[in-house]
Design an enzyme around this catalytic site. Structure first.
Site, PDB file in Angstrom:
ATOM      1  N   ARG A   1       0.815  -1.220   0.000  1.00 14.37           N
ATOM      2  CA  ARG A   1       0.000   0.000   0.000  1.00 14.37           C
ATOM      3  C   ARG A   1       0.842   1.261   0.000  1.00 14.37           C
ATOM      4  O   ARG A   1       0.404   2.307  -0.478  1.00 14.37           O
ATOM      5  CB  ARG A   1      -0.980  -0.014   1.163  1.00 14.37           C
ATOM      6  CG  ARG A   1      -2.090  -1.048   0.974  1.00 14.37           C
ATOM      7  CD  ARG A   1      -2.965  -1.120   2.172  1.00 14.37           C
ATOM      8  NE  ARG A   1      -2.157  -1.463   3.326  1.00 14.37           N
ATOM      9  CZ  ARG A   1      -2.520  -2.307   4.279  1.00 14.37           C
ATOM     10  NH1 ARG A   1      -3.683  -2.881   4.219  1.00 14.37           N
ATOM     11  NH2 ARG A   1      -1.722  -2.555   5.293  1.00 14.37           N
TER      12      ARG A   1
ATOM     13  N   GLU B   1       5.829  -9.256  14.911  1.00 13.01           N
ATOM     14  CA  GLU B   1       5.248  -9.666  16.190  1.00 13.01           C
ATOM     15  C   GLU B   1       5.382 -11.179  16.386  1.00 13.01           C
ATOM     16  O   GLU B   1       5.693 -11.653  17.468  1.00 13.01           O
ATOM     17  CB  GLU B   1       3.771  -9.239  16.233  1.00 13.01           C
ATOM     18  CG  GLU B   1       3.141  -9.405  17.584  1.00 13.01           C
ATOM     19  CD  GLU B   1       1.729  -8.862  17.626  1.00 13.01           C
ATOM     20  OE1 GLU B   1       1.073  -9.069  18.649  1.00 13.01           O
ATOM     21  OE2 GLU B   1       1.285  -8.242  16.649  1.00 13.01           O
TER      22      GLU B   1
END
Length: 171
Positions: free
Chosen positions: A59, A96
């Protein structure tokens, strides 16, 4: 920037329960919203010494290329692993849950060049910090990091201390 925030769709429990996903596709499809994002980021960096604008897959490409065009600069893509055809510099960075790899052409940034990094979201800061390190590995200078939105509660700015950071919308 409340008008931009109103165009961002919040999707609860995506990609997993307990996560609130901020979807910018609703902002991008709105002509005034898209123009507002590009104009606001371009205006913020118009007086900053910049030689080229870099966008992060995927994006970030949408916004960075348009900002580069608005400012009259070239555009550099940073891609996921094995997507670029010529000699590449790569960086592996922690996510993460696991790790990821990003790459840039070794000749994309010239020594001393001022590079503006643009992406859609500043979350934990890991991706943006990795890309800043890629630019510096190629002896470029990070002129700034611009984002459509920032998730303050994830403290991504902490990983980007010392850099000029600008976010249009903050949660």
């Amino acid at each position: 920037m409340d008008q931009l925030k109103a165009l961002i769709r919040e999707v609860p429990d995506f990609p997993k329960p307990g996560i609130n996903f901020y979807d910018i596709t609703t902002l991008l499809k709105d002509p005034k919203g898209l123009k507002g994002v590009i104009d606001s980021l371009a205006d913020r960096y118009r007086s900053t010494p910049v030689d080229v604008v870099l966008g992060i897959e995927a994006r970030g490409f949408i916004i960075a290329a348009a900002v580069a065009y608005a400012l009259g600069y070239g555009f550099i893509p940073v891609r996921k692993e094995n997507k670029l055809p010529a000699a590449r510099e790569r960086i592996e960075y922690a996510l993460e849950y696991g790790s990821d790899v990003l790459e840039i052409h070794k000749d994309a940034v010239s020594p001393g060049q001022n590079v503006l990094i643009i992406d859609d979201v500043l979350a934990t800061g890991g991706t943006a910090a990795a890309v800043a390190r890629l630019v510096e590995t190629l002896h470029g200078k990070v002129a700034g990091l611009g984002f459509i939105l920032e998730l303050d509660f994830l403290h991504g700015r902490d990983k980007l201390a010392g850099y000029d950071i600008h976010s249009l919308v903050r949660y």
